[in-house]
Write a protein that holds these residues in place. Structure first.
Motif, PDB file in Angstrom:
ATOM      1  N   GLY A  50      -7.709  14.334   6.906  1.00 25.09           N
ATOM      2  CA  GLY A  50      -8.386  13.114   7.313  1.00 25.09           C
ATOM      3  C   GLY A  50      -8.220  11.975   6.331  1.00 25.09           C
ATOM      4  N   GLY A  51      -8.171  12.290   5.051  1.00 24.93           N
ATOM      5  CA  GLY A  51      -8.024  11.259   4.035  1.00 24.93           C
ATOM      6  C   GLY A  51      -6.717  10.503   4.139  1.00 24.93           C
ATOM      7  N   ASN A  52      -5.698  11.136   4.702  1.00 23.94           N
ATOM      8  CA  ASN A  52      -4.414  10.457   4.875  1.00 23.94           C
ATOM      9  C   ASN A  52      -4.524   9.292   5.862  1.00 23.94           C
ATOM     10  OD1 ASN A  52      -3.275  12.302   3.147  1.00 23.94           O
ATOM     11  ND2 ASN A  52      -2.507  13.623   4.768  1.00 23.94           N
TER      12      ASN A  52
ATOM     13  N   ASP B 194       0.831  -1.213   0.000  1.00 23.65           N
ATOM     14  CA  ASP B 194       0.000   0.000   0.000  1.00 23.65           C
ATOM     15  C   ASP B 194       0.861   1.257   0.000  1.00 23.65           C
ATOM     16  OD1 ASP B 194      -2.164  -1.628   0.035  1.00 23.65           O
ATOM     17  OD2 ASP B 194      -2.737  -1.227   2.111  1.00 23.65           O
ATOM     18  N   VAL B 195       0.271   2.351  -0.462  1.00 26.28           N
ATOM     19  CA  VAL B 195       0.928   3.660  -0.489  1.00 26.28           C
ATOM     20  C   VAL B 195       0.098   4.643   0.316  1.00 26.28           C
ATOM     21  CG1 VAL B 195       1.588   5.615  -1.933  1.00 26.28           C
ATOM     22  CG2 VAL B 195       2.032   3.287  -2.712  1.00 26.28           C
ATOM     23  N   ARG B 196       0.737   5.379   1.207  1.00 25.06           N
ATOM     24  CA  ARG B 196       0.010   6.362   2.014  1.00 25.06           C
ATOM     25  C   ARG B 196      -0.225   7.656   1.261  1.00 25.06           C
ATOM     26  NH1 ARG B 196       0.473  10.778   5.249  1.00 25.06           N
ATOM     27  NH2 ARG B 196       2.533  11.167   4.383  1.00 25.06           N
ATOM     28  N   ALA B 197       0.802   8.135   0.558  1.00 26.71           N
ATOM     29  CA  ALA B 197       0.698   9.442  -0.104  1.00 26.71           C
ATOM     30  C   ALA B 197       1.758   9.566  -1.180  1.00 26.71           C
ATOM     31  CB  ALA B 197       0.868  10.567   0.918  1.00 26.71           C
ATOM     32  N   VAL B 198       1.537  10.486  -2.111  1.00 28.01           N
ATOM     33  CA  VAL B 198       2.519  10.799  -3.142  1.00 28.01           C
ATOM     34  C   VAL B 198       2.682  12.312  -3.226  1.00 28.01           C
ATOM     35  CG1 VAL B 198       2.094   8.740  -4.527  1.00 28.01           C
ATOM     36  CG2 VAL B 198       0.744  10.799  -4.946  1.00 28.01           C
TER      37      VAL B 198
ATOM     38  N   GLY C 269       2.504  15.952  -4.511  1.00 24.63           N
ATOM     39  CA  GLY C 269       1.431  16.579  -5.263  1.00 24.63           C
ATOM     40  C   GLY C 269       0.064  16.287  -4.676  1.00 24.63           C
ATOM     41  N   GLY C 270       0.006  15.399  -3.667  1.00 29.23           N
ATOM     42  CA  GLY C 270      -1.250  15.080  -3.008  1.00 29.23           C
ATOM     43  C   GLY C 270      -1.359  15.779  -1.663  1.00 29.23           C
ATOM     44  N   THR C 271      -1.993  15.105  -0.712  1.00 25.56           N
ATOM     45  CA  THR C 271      -2.230  15.730   0.599  1.00 25.56           C
ATOM     46  C   THR C 271      -1.330  15.163   1.691  1.00 25.56           C
ATOM     47  OG1 THR C 271      -3.992  14.139   1.069  1.00 25.56           O
ATOM     48  CG2 THR C 271      -4.637  16.229   0.031  1.00 25.56           C
ATOM     49  N   GLY C 272      -0.287  14.436   1.293  1.00 27.01           N
ATOM     50  CA  GLY C 272       0.565  13.774   2.280  1.00 27.01           C
ATOM     51  C   GLY C 272       1.248  14.708   3.251  1.00 27.01           C
ATOM     52  N   GLU C 273       1.510  15.945   2.844  1.00 25.89           N
ATOM     53  CA  GLU C 273       2.203  16.877   3.736  1.00 25.89           C
ATOM     54  C   GLU C 273       1.225  17.700   4.568  1.00 25.89           C
ATOM     55  OE1 GLU C 273       4.510  19.636   1.475  1.00 25.89           O
ATOM     56  OE2 GLU C 273       2.821  20.310   0.251  1.00 25.89           O
ATOM     57  N   ALA C 274      -0.078  17.372   4.490  1.00 22.38           N
ATOM     58  CA  ALA C 274      -1.094  18.088   5.254  1.00 22.38           C
ATOM     59  C   ALA C 274      -1.722  17.161   6.293  1.00 22.38           C
ATOM     60  CB  ALA C 274      -2.177  18.618   4.318  1.00 22.38           C
ATOM     61  N   LYS C 275      -2.199  17.755   7.368  1.00 22.67           N
ATOM     62  CA  LYS C 275      -2.910  16.976   8.392  1.00 22.67           C
ATOM     63  C   LYS C 275      -4.344  16.804   7.901  1.00 22.67           C
ATOM     64  CE  LYS C 275      -2.176  15.248  12.591  1.00 22.67           C
ATOM     65  NZ  LYS C 275      -1.089  14.322  12.896  1.00 22.67           N
TER      66      LYS C 275
END
Length: 238
Positions: free
Chosen positions: A84-86, A70-74, A76-82
């Motif tokens: 909920g979708g993360n 699985d991948v949590r984030a990439v 250009g997405g929301t990975g560096e933000a707090k």
């Protein structure tokens, strides 16, 4: 337009050793419409709650599983933000790790799938503290920032850069991986005593908390609780 609420107005004192006051601000859209668009109205809430240790092990070393599916984030997405979708993206891997007896997942990058990213991971390799560099898919946490500031202020060699699973494995093989820990608001500093990658399980520092990990935990919590001088002006009296 914002509607704001703050909970828990009464005075608060710790009810047990190791108990902290966790402060969680969050915001959600409350437009009276259903559609794909940016919100025009939102509710901003601050929740205050007494909490104990994030992990049941407390400050004792935990086991971590490297996730290779699985991948949590990439980027250009929301990975560096707090966001909920993360959290939703991490649930399946988290459940798999728990079923295997591990406390948390260590994520790899979403492109090449070989560079270590989240869990706020830091490694002491041959005297140098190495942590993944912020790249657009890693949360720039305040605990991470505080630890790096502490380390540099104390003259420790620190590198923020990409670190691959292969490099970590080689450091383990060569006996150069001295300590490993994760960090975060609730966990503060959590030592990593066991690391699972595929079918390979490795014990770090004989499964014991390292001297530097313990020092960082004691210093951060000491400043938070007012037991140590806060020369960084991190704390505010309310």
């Amino acid at each position: 337009a914002l509607t704001t609420f703050v909970t828990m107005e009464q005075d608060w004192t710790p009810s047990a050793p190791g108990t902290s006051l966790y402060i969680r601000p969050f915001m959600f859209g409350n437009d009276e419409t259903l559609g794909v668009h940016a919100v025009k109205h939102a509710t901003f809430v601050i929740i205050l709650s007494p909490v104990g240790s994030y992990y049941k092990e407390g400050i004792n070393p935990v086991g971590i599983m490297i996730e290779d599916v699985d991948v949590r984030a990439v980027r250009g997405g929301t990975g560096e933000a707090k966001c909920g979708g993360n959290y939703a993206a991490s649930n399946r891997a988290g459940e798999k790790a728990e079923e295997q007896g591990y406390a948390q997942v260590l994520w790899l990058d979403g492109v090449e799938r070989k560079y270590i990213e989240e869990v706020g991971a830091m490694f002491k390799i041959d005297g140098e503290v190495v942590t993944p560099a912020l790249n657009g898919s890693i949360l720039p946490g305040i605990t991470r920032k505080s630890i790096l500031e502490l380390l540099r202020d104390e003259g420790c060699k620190v590198s923020e850069r990409r670190i691959s699973v292969d490099e970590l494995g080689q450091a383990l093989k060569d006996g150069k991986l001295e300590e490993a820990w994760g960090c975060g608001t609730a966990a503060v500093v959590s030592p990593i005593g066991e690391l699972k990658c595929g079918d390979t399980v490795t014990i770090i520092n004989e499964g014991k908390i390292g001297a530097l990990t313990q020092h960082l935990y004691d210093t951060l919590t000491g400043i938070q609780w007012g037991k140590l001088e806060d020369k960084y002006h991190w704390t505010k009296e309310l």
